[in-house]
Design a protein around this motif. Structure first.
Motif, short mmCIF file in Angstrom:
data_model
loop_
_atom_site.label_atom_id
_atom_site.label_comp_id
_atom_site.label_asym_id
_atom_site.label_seq_id
_atom_site.Cartn_x
_atom_site.Cartn_y
_atom_site.Cartn_z
N LEU A 45 0.67 -1.12 0.10
CA LEU A 45 -0.12 -0.04 -0.07
C LEU A 45 0.90 1.25 -0.10
CD1 LEU A 45 -2.81 -0.83 2.36
CD2 LEU A 45 -2.98 -0.44 -0.08
N ARG A 46 1.97 1.29 0.79
CA ARG A 46 2.87 2.35 0.70
C ARG A 46 3.47 2.65 -0.68
NH1 ARG A 46 4.47 0.93 5.60
NH2 ARG A 46 5.95 -0.57 5.10
N ARG A 47 3.91 1.50 -1.41
CA ARG A 47 4.34 1.84 -2.49
C ARG A 47 3.27 2.11 -3.38
NH1 ARG A 47 8.15 -1.57 -5.97
NH2 ARG A 47 7.40 -1.30 -8.01
N LEU A 48 1.96 1.74 -3.25
CA LEU A 48 0.90 2.22 -4.35
C LEU A 48 0.67 3.35 -4.19
CD1 LEU A 48 -1.84 0.85 -5.87
CD2 LEU A 48 -3.09 1.38 -3.64
N ARG A 49 0.69 4.22 -2.86
CA ARG A 49 0.33 5.49 -2.59
C ARG A 49 1.50 6.43 -3.11
NH1 ARG A 49 -1.71 3.91 3.31
NH2 ARG A 49 -3.79 3.15 2.65
N GLY A 50 2.49 5.76 -2.83
CA GLY A 50 3.86 6.93 -3.28
C GLY A 50 4.22 6.87 -4.76
N ALA A 51 4.18 5.61 -5.50
CA ALA A 51 4.92 5.57 -6.45
C ALA A 51 3.82 5.10 -7.82
CB ALA A 51 6.11 4.52 -6.54
N GLU A 52 2.71 4.50 -7.47
CA GLU A 52 1.91 4.00 -8.62
C GLU A 52 0.60 4.82 -8.96
OE1 GLU A 52 2.80 1.27 -9.90
OE2 GLU A 52 3.45 -0.23 -8.27
N VAL A 53 0.27 5.74 -7.67
CA VAL A 53 -0.93 6.50 -7.82
C VAL A 53 -0.69 7.98 -7.52
CG1 VAL A 53 -3.30 6.91 -7.03
CG2 VAL A 53 -2.60 4.45 -7.25
N GLY A 54 -0.72 8.86 -8.22
CA GLY A 54 -0.44 10.32 -8.05
C GLY A 54 -1.82 10.99 -7.65
N ASN A 112 12.54 16.74 -4.43
CA ASN A 112 13.45 15.81 -4.13
C ASN A 112 13.21 14.78 -3.11
OD1 ASN A 112 16.17 16.04 -5.94
ND2 ASN A 112 15.39 18.26 -5.49
N GLU A 113 12.34 15.28 -2.39
CA GLU A 113 11.71 14.08 -1.09
C GLU A 113 11.16 12.86 -1.72
OE1 GLU A 113 10.08 16.16 1.80
OE2 GLU A 113 11.56 16.51 3.07
N VAL A 114 10.28 13.33 -2.78
CA VAL A 114 9.59 12.18 -3.36
C VAL A 114 10.58 11.01 -3.86
CG1 VAL A 114 8.30 11.54 -5.37
CG2 VAL A 114 7.77 13.85 -4.12
N PHE A 115 11.85 11.52 -4.43
CA PHE A 115 12.70 10.70 -4.95
C PHE A 115 13.48 9.99 -3.79
CE2 PHE A 115 12.20 12.49 -8.89
CZ PHE A 115 12.38 11.49 -10.08
N GLU A 116 13.75 10.45 -2.61
CA GLU A 116 14.22 10.12 -1.50
C GLU A 116 13.36 8.93 -0.92
OE1 GLU A 116 15.31 13.26 0.90
OE2 GLU A 116 16.51 14.25 -0.72
N GLN A 168 11.87 2.50 -6.15
CA GLN A 168 10.90 2.57 -7.26
C GLN A 168 11.33 3.55 -8.42
OE1 GLN A 168 8.96 3.19 -4.12
NE2 GLN A 168 8.90 0.94 -4.03
N ALA A 169 12.16 4.59 -8.02
CA ALA A 169 12.58 5.32 -8.96
C ALA A 169 13.82 4.75 -9.55
CB ALA A 169 13.35 6.67 -8.22
N ALA A 170 14.73 3.95 -8.92
CA ALA A 170 15.82 3.10 -9.52
C ALA A 170 15.29 2.15 -10.43
CB ALA A 170 16.57 2.34 -8.68
N GLU A 171 14.21 1.29 -10.07
CA GLU A 171 13.55 0.44 -11.00
C GLU A 171 13.03 0.87 -12.11
OE1 GLU A 171 9.89 -1.38 -8.88
OE2 GLU A 171 11.53 -2.29 -7.46
N VAL A 208 1.99 20.67 -8.10
CA VAL A 208 1.51 19.41 -7.78
C VAL A 208 1.34 18.43 -8.67
CG1 VAL A 208 -0.70 18.58 -6.65
CG2 VAL A 208 0.50 20.76 -5.83
N ILE A 209 0.94 18.89 -9.91
CA ILE A 209 0.97 17.86 -11.05
C ILE A 209 2.36 17.40 -11.36
CG2 ILE A 209 0.69 17.69 -13.66
CD1 ILE A 209 -1.78 19.69 -13.23
N VAL A 210 3.57 18.09 -11.42
CA VAL A 210 4.76 17.63 -11.59
C VAL A 210 4.94 16.46 -10.32
CG1 VAL A 210 7.25 18.16 -11.36
CG2 VAL A 210 5.62 19.16 -12.84
N MET A 211 4.82 16.94 -9.24
CA MET A 211 4.77 15.97 -8.15
C MET A 211 4.07 14.48 -8.26
SD MET A 211 4.32 17.15 -4.23
CE MET A 211 5.92 17.74 -3.56
N ALA A 212 2.92 14.67 -8.67
CA ALA A 212 2.26 13.72 -8.89
C ALA A 212 2.79 12.58 -9.81
CB ALA A 212 0.90 14.08 -9.29
#
Ligand code: SF4
Length: 473
Positions: free
Chosen positions: A234-243, A264-268, A273-276, A317-321
């Motif tokens: 779920l953490r992965r879903l919220r952070g990387a799969e769904v904006g 930058n915090e989004v990547f940290e 997921q960013a590396a994948e 915010v769109i960029v962040m998503a």
């Protein structure tokens, strides 16, 4: 001599999957010849209700929403020399429904006494049409022609609700929601406030009621059940799969941190997921900022949210998503807080980006004009239920549900010649929900049947309506 009674009307069910295969079975009565499940319509039963019931009785499959149907009734055509025991089928009328399902046939329980098949398997439609018993071949050829419309569109939904519902403190807030969203499309989920659209959308991030509430049905993210996800999934879903893009961009950003720090915090937080996905903050952030119209990304990165206008904040915010290339964007009233010119810029940007990034966008709004202009398909929610779902162009020219017609009459910018009309009356509160049509106290077409549970009727491809006017009571 006693005249032969005409055989009762009949329904046939074509179940197809995202790979473009149809579900066929080896029928106990005609072994060795694979065919579709089908069965009779009981007295007083609608064809769709019969199709759902027969699917469950014959093969144990509980799917509720058809993807479409063959518009007119088909009639069996027979060669002259058919065996005597088949003559009773002469002139029998059949209604065929198409259902989408992505399960494994081996999971369906076939050993109960009502079941009609030895085994089931996925087949290519053209192979099945060749193999079926000869007297059914003309019908199957016709089905094959119709099926092409469904089977060529095999992209798997990025998000799918199946009979989804949420209840809290004894109230049903939304129920029987069955909608889907494909990659690269915008689905407008439209309705008045309190109709259940935002809680429906939030379920796609795994946000479900606290104890004291319940969630029913299923929500699938690219085929995976969100309800069955573990906390780390779920953490992965919220952070990387769904904006997610909210109405108030300022609330999505921390006023004490620079824009650069927050992006930058989004990547940290989601480094794995960013590396994948081969994404580097140093490239992706400036590229996306430029893409949404910031001419000097470096300068922007050192600013604080209070230094930016509402339109600029919403673009951040769109960029962040979008930073981690999510498959799904939930945009909850993304332009309501913006003025009309900026609203149009933001919506055009969303339309371009969903195509470039191939993500699906679930657009939650009460603004029919926005949906009419920018969405590909729409689902209208009223008092906790989806009462009509349709491609936008079909909806604008042929809205079916009386509430939908009222919504269109109430928008000013679609070059309609008649006067704007508000829909009289109020949406019922959840405490007043019953099992009949919840629009009936405001509906100019209400009649006796409308206090009974309303079936869903397929009007055409991807067009469904929940109203007794289109179904047999
Ligand atoms: S089911 Fe009846 S009350 Fe409801 S919208 Fe249709 S006609 Fe109106």
């Amino acid at each position: 001599m006693e005249q032969e009674k005409p055989y009762r009307e009949n329904v046939g069910m074509v179940v197809f999957n995202s790979e473009g295969y149809v579900l066929a079975g080896d029928r106990i009565q005609y072994p060795g010849s694979f065919q579709f499940p089908q069965g009779g319509i009981d007295a007083g039963e609608s064809p769709l209700a019969a199709a759902r019931r027969e699917l469950f009785e014959e093969i144990g499959l509980a799917v509720t929403e058809p993807a479409g149907e063959i518009g007119e009734w088909l009639t069996y055509e027979f060669p002259e020399d058919i065996p005597e025991h088949l003559k009773k089928f002469r002139g029998q009328k059949q209604k065929w429904f198409f259902f989408r399902w992505d399960g494994n046939p081996a999971d369906l329980q076939l050993d109960l006494h009502e079941r009609e098949f030895h085994s089931l398997k996925w087949m290519k439609m053209e192979d099945l049409a060749k193999e079926v018993v000869s007297f059914k071949r003309p019908t199957y050829d016709r089905i094959a022609r119709e099926a092409a419309r469904f089977l060529t569109d095999t992209s798997k939904p990025v998000l799918e609700y199946r009979r989804f519902g949420i209840g809290l403190d004894g109230y049903r807030l939304c129920e029987e929601v069955s909608i889907f969203l494909k990659p690269g499309e915008i689905l407008g989920l439209i309705g008045e406030s309190g109709c259940g659209k935002s809680i429906t959308a939030l379920a796609a991030t795994g946000t479900l009621p606290e104890p004291g509430g319940y969630a029913a049905g299923e929500v699938l993210f690219i085929g995976r059940s969100i309800f069955a996800m573990k906390p780390d999934e779920l953490r992965r879903l919220r952070g990387a799969e769904v904006g997610v893009i909210f109405q108030e961009p300022a609330q999505a950003l921390n006023p004490l941190l620079t824009i650069g720090r927050q992006l930058n915090e989004v990547f940290e937080f989601h480094a794995e997921q960013a590396a994948e996905r081969g994404l580097k903050a140093s490239q992706r952030i400036p590229a996306l900022l430029e893409r949404v119209g910031f001419a000097d990304p470096d300068r922007l990165l050192s600013t604080y949210p209070h230094e930016l206008s509402g339109g600029m904040l919403q673009r951040v915010v769109i960029v962040m998503a979008l930073l981690l290339k999510p498959s799904l964007i939930i945009a909850d009233e993304p332009t309501t807080a913006l003025d009309v010119t900026v609203q149009a810029q933001i919506m055009k940007l969303l339309v371009e980006l969903k195509t470039e990034e191939q993500c699906g966008v679930l657009l939650i709004t009460h603004n029919m004009g926005l949906v009419a202009q920018y969405a590909d398909r729409l689902a209208v929610m009223y008092a906790g239920k989806v009462i009509e779902e349709s491609p936008v162009d079909v909806f604008l020219s042929e809205p079916a549900h009386p509430y939908s017609r009222g919504l269109l009459d109430a928008i000013p910018d679609l070059e309609r010649k008649h006067e704007l009309k508000a829909i009289p009356g109020q949406v019922p509160a959840p405490a007043q929900y019953d099992d009949g049509c919840r629009f009936r106290n405001r509906c100019p077409k209400a009649f006796d049947a409308c206090d009974k549970p309303v079936p869903v009727t397929a009007m055409g491809r991807d067009h469904r309506v929940q109203c007794w006017l289109f179904s047999r009571p």
